[in-house]
Every structure is written in structure tokens, then in C-alpha cells.
Design a protein around this motif. Structure first.
Motif, PDB file in Angstrom:
ATOM      1  N   LEU A   1       0.833  -1.205   0.000  1.00  0.00           N
ATOM      2  CA  LEU A   1       0.000   0.000   0.000  1.00  0.00           C
ATOM      3  C   LEU A   1       0.868   1.256   0.000  1.00  0.00           C
ATOM      4  CD1 LEU A   1      -2.756  -1.110   2.554  1.00  0.00           C
ATOM      5  CD2 LEU A   1      -2.981  -0.919   0.065  1.00  0.00           C
ATOM      6  N   GLY A   2       2.001   1.190   0.712  1.00  0.00           N
ATOM      7  CA  GLY A   2       2.918   2.325   0.732  1.00  0.00           C
ATOM      8  C   GLY A   2       3.590   2.557  -0.604  1.00  0.00           C
ATOM      9  N   ALA A   3       3.824   1.459  -1.354  1.00  0.00           N
ATOM     10  CA  ALA A   3       4.460   1.569  -2.670  1.00  0.00           C
ATOM     11  C   ALA A   3       3.588   2.337  -3.655  1.00  0.00           C
ATOM     12  CB  ALA A   3       4.767   0.179  -3.219  1.00  0.00           C
ATOM     13  N   MET A   4       2.300   2.459  -3.353  1.00  0.00           N
ATOM     14  CA  MET A   4       1.403   3.229  -4.222  1.00  0.00           C
ATOM     15  C   MET A   4       1.770   4.708  -4.221  1.00  0.00           C
ATOM     16  SD  MET A   4      -2.194   1.325  -3.238  1.00  0.00           S
ATOM     17  CE  MET A   4      -3.217   2.255  -4.393  1.00  0.00           C
ATOM     18  N   TYR A   5       2.495   5.148  -3.188  1.00  0.00           N
ATOM     19  CA  TYR A   5       2.946   6.541  -3.137  1.00  0.00           C
ATOM     20  C   TYR A   5       4.187   6.765  -3.993  1.00  0.00           C
ATOM     21  CZ  TYR A   5      -0.261   7.316   0.762  1.00  0.00           C
ATOM     22  OH  TYR A   5      -1.391   7.433   1.541  1.00  0.00           O
ATOM     23  N   GLY A   6       4.828   5.669  -4.444  1.00  0.00           N
ATOM     24  CA  GLY A   6       5.997   5.778  -5.289  1.00  0.00           C
ATOM     25  C   GLY A   6       7.293   5.477  -4.563  1.00  0.00           C
TER      26      GLY A   6
ATOM     27  N   ASN B   1       4.298  12.525  -4.582  1.00  0.00           N
ATOM     28  CA  ASN B   1       3.204  11.609  -4.337  1.00  0.00           C
ATOM     29  C   ASN B   1       2.692  11.055  -5.661  1.00  0.00           C
ATOM     30  OD1 ASN B   1       1.007  10.186  -3.435  1.00  0.00           O
ATOM     31  ND2 ASN B   1       0.012  11.900  -2.407  1.00  0.00           N
ATOM     32  N   MET B   2       2.862   9.759  -5.868  1.00  0.00           N
ATOM     33  CA  MET B   2       2.434   9.124  -7.114  1.00  0.00           C
ATOM     34  C   MET B   2       1.135   8.338  -6.941  1.00  0.00           C
ATOM     35  SD  MET B   2       6.180   7.855  -8.509  1.00  0.00           S
ATOM     36  CE  MET B   2       5.566   7.421 -10.135  1.00  0.00           C
ATOM     37  N   HIS B   3       0.462   8.534  -5.803  1.00  0.00           N
ATOM     38  CA  HIS B   3      -0.786   7.822  -5.550  1.00  0.00           C
ATOM     39  C   HIS B   3      -1.847   8.233  -6.556  1.00  0.00           C
ATOM     40  CE1 HIS B   3      -4.043   5.866  -3.368  1.00  0.00           C
ATOM     41  NE2 HIS B   3      -3.139   5.328  -2.557  1.00  0.00           N
ATOM     42  N   ILE B   4      -2.685   7.284  -6.946  1.00  0.00           N
ATOM     43  CA  ILE B   4      -3.707   7.544  -7.959  1.00  0.00           C
ATOM     44  C   ILE B   4      -4.747   8.550  -7.460  1.00  0.00           C
ATOM     45  CG2 ILE B   4      -5.273   5.678  -7.253  1.00  0.00           C
ATOM     46  CD1 ILE B   4      -5.701   5.123 -10.266  1.00  0.00           C
ATOM     47  N   ASN B   5      -4.897   8.660  -6.139  1.00  0.00           N
ATOM     48  CA  ASN B   5      -5.857   9.597  -5.551  1.00  0.00           C
ATOM     49  C   ASN B   5      -5.145  10.437  -4.493  1.00  0.00           C
ATOM     50  OD1 ASN B   5      -8.111  10.943  -4.700  1.00  0.00           O
ATOM     51  ND2 ASN B   5      -9.238   9.138  -4.022  1.00  0.00           N
ATOM     52  N   PRO B   6      -4.280  11.372  -4.913  1.00  0.00           N
ATOM     53  CA  PRO B   6      -3.430  12.103  -3.969  1.00  0.00           C
ATOM     54  C   PRO B   6      -4.184  13.015  -3.006  1.00  0.00           C
ATOM     55  CG  PRO B   6      -3.260  13.052  -6.162  1.00  0.00           C
ATOM     56  CD  PRO B   6      -4.033  11.783  -6.307  1.00  0.00           C
ATOM     57  N   THR B   7      -5.354  13.502  -3.394  1.00  0.00           N
ATOM     58  CA  THR B   7      -6.096  14.395  -2.490  1.00  0.00           C
ATOM     59  C   THR B   7      -6.663  13.638  -1.289  1.00  0.00           C
ATOM     60  OG1 THR B   7      -8.101  14.090  -3.812  1.00  0.00           O
ATOM     61  CG2 THR B   7      -6.705  15.990  -4.348  1.00  0.00           C
ATOM     62  N   GLN B   8      -6.958  12.352  -1.458  1.00  0.00           N
ATOM     63  CA  GLN B   8      -7.461  11.539  -0.366  1.00  0.00           C
ATOM     64  C   GLN B   8      -6.351  10.721   0.295  1.00  0.00           C
ATOM     65  OE1 GLN B   8     -10.955  11.206   0.766  1.00  0.00           O
ATOM     66  NE2 GLN B   8     -10.805  13.187  -0.247  1.00  0.00           N
ATOM     67  N   ASN B   9      -5.190  10.665  -0.327  1.00  0.00           N
ATOM     68  CA  ASN B   9      -4.046   9.927   0.195  1.00  0.00           C
ATOM     69  C   ASN B   9      -2.826  10.844   0.184  1.00  0.00           C
ATOM     70  OD1 ASN B   9      -5.023   6.862   0.332  1.00  0.00           O
ATOM     71  ND2 ASN B   9      -5.852   7.771  -1.526  1.00  0.00           N
TER      72      ASN B   9
ATOM     73  N   ALA C   1       8.993  -5.196  -5.108  1.00  0.00           N
ATOM     74  CA  ALA C   1       8.275  -6.160  -5.940  1.00  0.00           C
ATOM     75  C   ALA C   1       6.951  -5.577  -6.435  1.00  0.00           C
ATOM     76  CB  ALA C   1       8.023  -7.444  -5.156  1.00  0.00           C
ATOM     77  N   ALA C   2       6.218  -4.925  -5.536  1.00  0.00           N
ATOM     78  CA  ALA C   2       4.915  -4.367  -5.909  1.00  0.00           C
ATOM     79  C   ALA C   2       5.060  -3.237  -6.925  1.00  0.00           C
ATOM     80  CB  ALA C   2       4.199  -3.853  -4.663  1.00  0.00           C
ATOM     81  N   MET C   3       6.090  -2.397  -6.737  1.00  0.00           N
ATOM     82  CA  MET C   3       6.286  -1.254  -7.639  1.00  0.00           C
ATOM     83  C   MET C   3       6.744  -1.691  -9.017  1.00  0.00           C
ATOM     84  SD  MET C   3       7.973   2.074  -5.746  1.00  0.00           S
ATOM     85  CE  MET C   3       8.707   1.288  -4.329  1.00  0.00           C
ATOM     86  N   ASN C   4       7.410  -2.840  -9.107  1.00  0.00           N
ATOM     87  CA  ASN C   4       8.028  -3.226 -10.375  1.00  0.00           C
ATOM     88  C   ASN C   4       7.357  -4.398 -11.087  1.00  0.00           C
ATOM     89  OD1 ASN C   4      10.796  -1.620 -10.661  1.00  0.00           O
ATOM     90  ND2 ASN C   4      10.540  -2.115  -8.494  1.00  0.00           N
ATOM     91  N   TYR C   5       6.626  -5.228 -10.372  1.00  0.00           N
ATOM     92  CA  TYR C   5       5.996  -6.385 -11.002  1.00  0.00           C
ATOM     93  C   TYR C   5       5.011  -5.967 -12.088  1.00  0.00           C
ATOM     94  CZ  TYR C   5       3.221 -10.645 -11.555  1.00  0.00           C
ATOM     95  OH  TYR C   5       2.569 -11.738 -12.078  1.00  0.00           O
TER      96      TYR C   5
ATOM     97  N   ASP D   1       1.371   1.835 -12.418  1.00  0.00           N
ATOM     98  CA  ASP D   1       0.703   0.593 -12.819  1.00  0.00           C
ATOM     99  C   ASP D   1       0.185  -0.172 -11.595  1.00  0.00           C
ATOM    100  OD1 ASP D   1       1.205   0.928 -15.594  1.00  0.00           O
ATOM    101  OD2 ASP D   1       3.272   0.272 -15.281  1.00  0.00           O
ATOM    102  N   LEU D   2       0.921  -0.104 -10.491  1.00  0.00           N
ATOM    103  CA  LEU D   2       0.455  -0.717  -9.248  1.00  0.00           C
ATOM    104  C   LEU D   2      -0.838  -0.045  -8.796  1.00  0.00           C
ATOM    105  CD1 LEU D   2       0.710  -2.457  -6.656  1.00  0.00           C
ATOM    106  CD2 LEU D   2       2.193  -0.651  -5.727  1.00  0.00           C
ATOM    107  N   ASN D   3      -0.859   1.284  -8.874  1.00  0.00           N
ATOM    108  CA  ASN D   3      -2.066   2.028  -8.506  1.00  0.00           C
ATOM    109  C   ASN D   3      -3.256   1.600  -9.347  1.00  0.00           C
ATOM    110  OD1 ASN D   3      -1.895   4.494  -6.489  1.00  0.00           O
ATOM    111  ND2 ASN D   3       0.108   4.325  -7.448  1.00  0.00           N
TER     112      ASN D   3
END
Length: 488
Positions: A72-77, A224-232, A289-293, A299-301
Motif C-alpha cells: 500500500l505504501g508503494a502506491m505513493y511511489g 506523491n504518485m498515488h492515484i488519488n493524492p487528495t485523499q491519500n 516487488a509491488a512497484m516493479n511487477y 501501474d500498481l495504482n
């Protein structure tokens, strides 16, 4: 590849360099008889080998935390790398070490007892409530998740699996620590490490042969690379999401369990500091692994946003990279590990209540008196949705880490040692928790304030608490000086 290997190297170096410094700074002394030797009771105070304590401590504090939290943290980049490495070495590992060693120095006391001694009775009562709530939430969260997965795998009824897991929890909580926890948990701890190192091995091998390219941390990715940065929001929400891989208050509830089994104080560095560093390494592996798989953090987001969860990500990566063996590890990780974390949460709750009310726990009857109400409450809460329980778990977890850091800082101030090693991390975590309450979305338990206002209030609260600490430490030292002179 450079970022990944450098992060792991930094964590290992942190154990040997900063860990050694902290051990010497604290003053670990093998000439002091530990509670495991002085108070051995055949139930909770039982001397254990160092390697066994390390694997138990690692499993107790890890479970799925450094896997799901890291994903879940990897979603931030890639910015997550910085928090995991810096947080783990200078905050999390030190936090775990002091929580364990202060327990050893106080007859294996649970966290509220330690906090009460150094921060006062009011802090003890408040901390006891926070700790109890956290332990129950962890126990419940880590029974409903596995029960749901077992229901899906077998087609059985959810309640039957809940009954079965709670029955196991009760047995494991009541039995002496060397009967189930001491025998089975080292195996699960080893399985968790083997799974992580196997994933790391695949990435390294494929990276060097050119068939796999790992994204590197660069200046343009410090965002912040999260798909929903305003909520995350990157700060403070990433610092709450990634807890077990960086710093986690839950660990301070588990450390006293091994503090009651430690033969020598020198075991503290490998068991407490070392287990946290191992958890940081696992978090780095799974974040990578999550960021690169799937390609990139973006793409993880997209994958998570499409309806998949971290459990699916773990299963997908293990099956793809490790084959049938990976499928077995995935089942162990997603089902067995949370169950083992859940039962030690309930065991810690039993010990905490017993310590708080001064109840002996050598007899089975006494353990039943404390345990049965715990499991009745746990079963009632298990009827709530997993999301409702999980929503408050992260904040309670980091509030607990904040209090433990302030407790360790007060201990150092009392010993007239450099308290900044603990008080600065404590101030930072105070700012994180206060800011989270101010700016996090309502759905995550926050007030959803404007970030400018929320950040200002969060920093102000942290500064006020730091000021309070300095004044309280000074007053405490004056009282001790007066008491010493009055005895003379």
C-alpha cells in the motif's frame, strides 16, 4: 537495482553500526540477572535460545504488516524507500530495542507499566486504554481476514472458521509460551523470511541478466504518485500506512513477551533491534516487488484501483515468480502469519491486564479469568466489517509508537543521557499523528481540514509536547535530586 540493493545494504549497516551504538548507549549488561532467570514461572517467564526469540519476535511484530503495508505504501511511489530505511534504523529499531530493554529492567513489565513509571499515572491509564484497544483490534482484524480467506478457499461457513480460529487463540493464549509459540512460530517466521528472500533473489537474478528492470529512486520521483493524492496525502498518510516496515507501536506491546524469556541483556540487540531491521528488509523487498511487477508505481495504482487488494498482489507475485512453492508461501503468508500475530496480540492483552491489576498468571484459573472476557469481546467485534476495524488501526498504532518514544526519552533524561536520540523521533511522530487527525479524510478517521491549517496545527502540537517534555524532565530530575539529598 541500485536503489533496491542500497536500501538493503543501508539497513544491514544500520544494524551493525547504529545498533551497536544504541546497545552501548543504553548500557546492556550481562552481569544483571534478567527476569527470565529471576522470575521463571514455567508459563510466561521461560528462558529461550537467542535464535528462537529472534524468529518469534520477528513473526510477532511482522505478520503481514511489512507486506501489506509496504504494498500500500508503494502506491505513493519510490519515496517510500526513504521512509522505510530512515524510519526503520533511527526510529523503529530503536523504539523496539528500548521497549524490550526497559521491560527487562522492570521485571518484564508490560508497556502501560513502563509508561506509568516514566510518564506518570495519567499517561499510564490513557496508554492502557489505547494499548488495549489496539491489541483487540489487531486480534480481531487478524481473525476476520484469514477466516474470510479460508471460507473462500474451502466453501465453508465464515462463522465456523471464526469459531475455530478463536478456539486456537484461546489455547495459544493460555498455554505456556514454549508449548505452541516457542515450537511452531519459529517455523512460520522462517517461512516469512524465506518467502521474502526468494522474491528478492528473483528480482536480483533477473535484474542482472537483463530480463527485469527495477525502477530507481530519482529526484523527479520524490513526489506523491498515488492515484488519488487528495485523499491519500503523502505527509502524513504514508507515514501511517507504512508502519511495520518503519516504526510501529504494536511492536512495543510484543517486546515484553520476549523480554520475559531473555537470558542475557546482550540478546536485546539481535532480538529487538535485529528483528525490526529484518522487518524493514522485508518491507523493502515487497515495496520493490509491488512497484516493479506491474511495471511502475502508477501501474500498481491502476491494479489496486481495478478492484485487487494486497492479498491478491502477494498471491500473484508468489505464483508467477516462485511457482507452486510460491503458492504455498502465499497461503502461509496470507493466512497463517496474521493468525499468529493475532494470537500474540491477545496474549499481550492478557499480560497487560494482569500487570495493570496485579493478577498472578501462573495458575490456569487466573489466566482463564482474564482471557475469557477478552475473547468474548473479540468475538463481538469480529462481527464488524474488516474495513471499520482497519480504519482506526493505523492511527492507534502510531499513537502508541509516539508514547513509547516519549517514554524512552524520559528514561534517558532521568539517566542524564542524550535524550534527543529519542525525543526528536518522538516529536516527529507526534507531528505525524496530530497532522493525520487534522487533514486525513473522514473515511480514515481524520477531520479533513485544509492542509495548510492542518499542517500548522500538527507542527504546533508537536512543539508544545516537546516543550512539555523538557519541563517535565527538568522537574523530574529536580525531584530525584531532592529525594537523594533527603535520604542523606
Amino acid at each position: 537495482m541500485i536503489t533496491f540493493l542500497s536500501a538493503i545494504a543501508a539497513l544491514i549497516l544500520g544494524y551493525f553500526v547504529y545498533g551497536k551504538f544504541i546497545e552501548k548507549f543504553f548500557g546492556a549488561d550481562n552481569s544483571i540477572k534478567t527476569p527470565a532467570i529471576r522470575l521463571e514461572d514455567g508459563v510466561d517467564f521461560i528462558p529461550m535460545p537467542r535464535w528462537k526469540m529472534f524468529t518469534i519476535q520477528f513473526l510477532n511484530i511482522a505478520g503481514l504488516g511489512p507486506i501489506f503495508g509496504a504494498i500500500l505504501g508503494a502506491m505513493y511511489g519510490p519515496v517510500a524507500y526513504i521512509w522505510i530505511v530512515v524510519g526503520c534504523i533511527f526510529m523503529g529499531a530503536v523504539h523496539d530495542y528500548f521497549s524490550g530493554m526497559l521491560s527487562i529492567r522492570n521485571d518484564g513489565a508490560s508497556l502501560p507499566e513502563i509508561v506509568g513509571k516514566y510518564l506518570g499515572m495519567v499517561s499510564k491509564v490513557i496508554l492502557a486504554m489505547i494499548t488495549f484497544a489496539l491489541l483487540i483490534m489487531v486480534g480481531v482484524a487478524f481473525v476476520t481476514g484469514p477466516a474470510g480467506l479460508l471460507k473462500d478457499l474451502t466453501g465453508g461457513g465464515l462463522h465456523y472458521w471464526l469459531y475455530g480460529i478463536f478456539a486456537y487463540y484461546l489455547i495459544a493464549t493460555l498455554l505456556p509460551i514454549n508449548k505452541i509459540i516457542g515450537k511452531i512460530y519459529p517455523l512460520f517466521g522462517a517461512a516469512l523470511l524465506i518467502m521474502a528472500f526468494s522474491i528478492a533473489g528473483v528480482m536480483i537474478y533477473n535484474g542482472f541478466n537483463g530480463s527485469f528492470h527495477l525502477n530507481e529512486l530519482s529526484v523527479d520521483q520524490l513526489k506523491n504518485m498515488h492515484i488519488n493524492p487528495t485523499q491519500n496525502i503523502l505527509y502524513p498518510m504514508m507515514f501511517i500506512v507504512i508502519s511495520c516496515g518503519a516504526i510501529s507501536g504494536f511492536h512495543s506491546t510484543q517486546s515484553p513477551m520476549m523480554a520475559r524469556c531473555m537470558r542475557k541483556e546482550s540478546y536485546g540487540r539481535p532480538v529487538f533491534f535485529g528483528a525490526m531491521i529484518a522487518e524493514g528488509i522485508v518491507a523493502i523487498i515487497w515495496a520493490t516487488a509491488a512497484m516493479n511487477y506491474f511495471g511502475t508505481a502508477s501501474d500498481l495504482n491502476a491494479t489496486i484501483a481495478s478492484g485487487h487488494n494486497p492479498a491478491w498482489v502477494v498471491n500473484e507475485i508468489c505464483n508467477s515468480w516462485l511457482g507452486q512453492v510460491g503458492a504455498i508461501f502465499a497461503i502461509v503468508g496470507v493466512i497463517a502469519c496474521p493468525i499468529t500475530t493475532g494470537d500474540t496480540a491477545f496474549r499481550s492483552a492478557r499480560l497487560m491486564i494482569a500487570d495493570f491489576f496485579k493478577l498472578e498468571q501462573k495458575s490456569l484459573k487466573s489466566r482463564l479469568i482474564v482471557s475469557v472476557p477478552l475473547f468474548v469481546l473479540g468475538f463481538i467485534l469480529s462481527q464488524l466489517s474488516f474495513g471499520t476495524i482497519w480504519k482506526f488501526l493505523g492511527l492507534f498504532n502510531q499513537l502508541l509508537s509516539m508514547v513509547m518514544l516519549w517514554t524512552a526519552a524520559m528514561y534517558l533524561a532521568e539517566k542524564k543521557k542524550n535524550h534527543f536520540i529519542m525525543s526528536l523521533p518522538a516529536t516527529f511522530m507526534t507531528a505525524v499523528c496530530a497532522t493525520f487527525i487534522m487533514v486525513a479524510p473522514n473515511t480514515n478517521g481524520g477531520l479533513e481540514m485544509d492542509t495548510t491549517i492542518g499542517y500548522t496545527i500538527g507542527i504546533l502540537i508537536a512543539c508544545l509536547v516537546f516543550t512539555w517534555f523538557l519541563i517535565a524532565a527538568q522537574r523530574r530530575n529536580k525531584k530525584q535530586t531532592i529525594f537523594k539529598f533527603s535520604k542523606i
